[in-house]
Design an enzyme around this catalytic site. Structure first.
Site, PDB file in Angstrom:
ATOM      1  N   ASP A  53      -0.321  36.647 -32.985  1.00 28.25           N
ATOM      2  CA  ASP A  53      -0.490  37.898 -32.157  1.00 28.25           C
ATOM      3  C   ASP A  53      -0.573  38.925 -32.697  1.00 28.25           C
ATOM      4  O   ASP A  53       0.108  39.580 -33.535  1.00 28.25           O
ATOM      5  CB  ASP A  53       0.727  37.792 -30.919  1.00 28.25           C
ATOM      6  CG  ASP A  53       0.602  38.833 -30.257  1.00 28.25           C
ATOM      7  OD1 ASP A  53       0.134  38.632 -28.856  1.00 28.25           O
ATOM      8  OD2 ASP A  53       0.593  40.072 -30.543  1.00 28.25           O
ATOM      9  N   TYR A  58      -3.014  47.597 -34.142  1.00 25.65           N
ATOM     10  CA  TYR A  58      -2.208  47.150 -35.332  1.00 25.65           C
ATOM     11  C   TYR A  58      -2.892  47.536 -36.571  1.00 25.65           C
ATOM     12  O   TYR A  58      -2.260  47.661 -37.517  1.00 25.65           O
ATOM     13  CB  TYR A  58      -1.656  45.849 -35.025  1.00 25.65           C
ATOM     14  CG  TYR A  58      -0.827  45.389 -34.141  1.00 25.65           C
ATOM     15  CD1 TYR A  58      -0.340  46.045 -33.224  1.00 25.65           C
ATOM     16  CD2 TYR A  58      -0.546  43.955 -33.946  1.00 25.65           C
ATOM     17  CE1 TYR A  58       0.406  45.603 -32.156  1.00 25.65           C
ATOM     18  CE2 TYR A  58       0.284  43.457 -33.088  1.00 25.65           C
ATOM     19  CZ  TYR A  58       0.800  44.528 -31.894  1.00 25.65           C
ATOM     20  OH  TYR A  58       1.491  44.151 -30.940  1.00 25.65           O
ATOM     21  N   LYS A  83      -5.401  42.401 -28.373  1.00 23.69           N
ATOM     22  CA  LYS A  83      -5.357  43.413 -27.325  1.00 23.69           C
ATOM     23  C   LYS A  83      -6.115  44.460 -27.440  1.00 23.69           C
ATOM     24  O   LYS A  83      -6.403  45.132 -28.442  1.00 23.69           O
ATOM     25  CB  LYS A  83      -3.973  43.788 -27.442  1.00 23.69           C
ATOM     26  CG  LYS A  83      -2.801  42.755 -27.606  1.00 23.69           C
ATOM     27  CD  LYS A  83      -1.457  43.396 -27.702  1.00 23.69           C
ATOM     28  CE  LYS A  83      -0.495  42.202 -28.193  1.00 23.69           C
ATOM     29  NZ  LYS A  83      -0.250  42.153 -29.580  1.00 23.69           N
ATOM     30  N   HIS A 113      -3.797  46.376 -23.695  1.00 28.23           N
ATOM     31  CA  HIS A 113      -2.433  46.652 -24.589  1.00 28.23           C
ATOM     32  C   HIS A 113      -1.371  47.316 -23.608  1.00 28.23           C
ATOM     33  O   HIS A 113      -0.238  47.020 -23.804  1.00 28.23           O
ATOM     34  CB  HIS A 113      -2.812  47.272 -25.808  1.00 28.23           C
ATOM     35  CG  HIS A 113      -1.780  47.161 -26.815  1.00 28.23           C
ATOM     36  ND1 HIS A 113      -1.950  47.272 -28.403  1.00 28.23           N
ATOM     37  CD2 HIS A 113      -0.588  47.054 -26.857  1.00 28.23           C
ATOM     38  CE1 HIS A 113      -0.976  46.678 -28.764  1.00 28.23           C
ATOM     39  NE2 HIS A 113      -0.072  46.810 -28.004  1.00 28.23           N
TER      40      HIS A 113
END
Ligand code: A2P
Length: 278
Positions: A53, A58, A83, A113
């Protein structure tokens, strides 16, 4: 289709669109886009994980892709989530950038997200990303029950996942129930409370009873309800430990003790505090 269908081996959940999500995945939030992330992903896949994930926010999709290739595990055997970063405008264009960074032709799950700017504006783009084959399943994250309801009122293809902060201490019972009624699988992020819940006396006591670790008890509490979990670790031995969840069960009493740790009042909200302005 029931929202709680688990595959015959008990290790994956069948989503409302028929796709299967492995119940245990590796989370890589706050893992640097370098060797640290590449190693964590490769170790997880070597240890038998089939679910990773990540997210555009990120900043480590390249390393996730590198770890996948280094592991030698065929792409088709791994469930990959990313996301949509909702400060951007176009879910399709951002999906295409994610695919490039990951070095894959599609992701298994693409989720909004958080509901920045409201819960509905990005959804047509998410549906289009699915239509174009960029994502096999689409869903949301950090959506409360009201936001899910508003989205369902306008969606053509309904979301199949709502990924939220979820653990015995954040047992959002009303949100879980409303997702279940809508055929949406609630997925648990920060299932260890970003590590904080590992110090819980209650969890430690239950862990001792079973000869397991605190992390395993917290994760098994989700698995008992067929809730997918994505614990984060960059340590190989912990990554291994966090997947050893299918050789023990919690009793009804254990589960009741853990349920009682809830600090959300059984809320139908996804978060106690938003970190964005609508
Ligand atoms: P690390 O990455 O250094 O191993 P969450 O999944 O709830 O966000 O929790 C992640 C945090 O918990 C990270 O700080 C991670 O540290 C730590 N952690 C993950 N698994 C374990 C484990 N099995 N034992 C102890 N700490 C863990």
């Amino acid at each position: 289709m029931s929202a709680d269908v688990v595959t015959a081996d008990g290790r994956a959940r069948v989503l409302a669109d028929g796709n299967e999500i492995p119940l245990v995945g590796l989370g890589v939030w706050q893992v640097a886009n370098d060797r640290e992330c590449v190693d964590a992903v490769r170790w997880a896949l070597e240890l038998g994980y089939r679910h990773i994930d990540t997210a555009q926010a990120y900043g480590n999709e390249e390393s996730v892709g590198q770890g996948l290739r280094d592991s030698g595990v065929p792409r088709g055997e791994v469930f990959i989530t990313t996301k949509f970063y909702p400060r951007r405008k176009d879910p399709v264009a951002e999906a295409q950038r994610s695919l490039q960074r990951l070095g894959v032709d599609y992701v298994d799950l693409y989720i909004i997200h958080w509901p920045a700017g409201g819960p509905t504006w990005a959804w047509p783009g998410m549906e289009q990303a699915r239509e174009l084959g960029h994502a096999r399943s689409i869903g949301v994250s950090n959506f409360g029950a009201d936001e899910v309801r508003r989205l369902l009122a306008t969606a053509t293809v309904p979301p199949v996942v709502n990924q939220v902060q979820f653990s015995p201490y954040e047992y959002r019972k009303a949100l879980l129930e409303s997702c279940r009624q809508a055929g949406i699988a609630l997925e648990a992020y920060s299932p260890l409370g970003t590590g904080r819940h590992l110090a819980s006396d209650t969890v430690a006591r239950i862990a001792r009873r079973h000869g397991r670790t605190a992390a395993q008890v917290l994760l098994r509490w989700c698995i008992e309800r067929a809730i997918p979990v994505i614990p984060k670790s960059t340590h190989r031995e912990r990554i291994a430990e966090n997947a050893q969840l299918f050789d023990f069960r919690l009793s009804d009493e254990d589960i009741a003790e853990l349920d009682a740790l809830d600090r959300t009042g059984g809320t139908d909200r996804a978060l106690e505090r938003k970190w964005w302005r609508s």
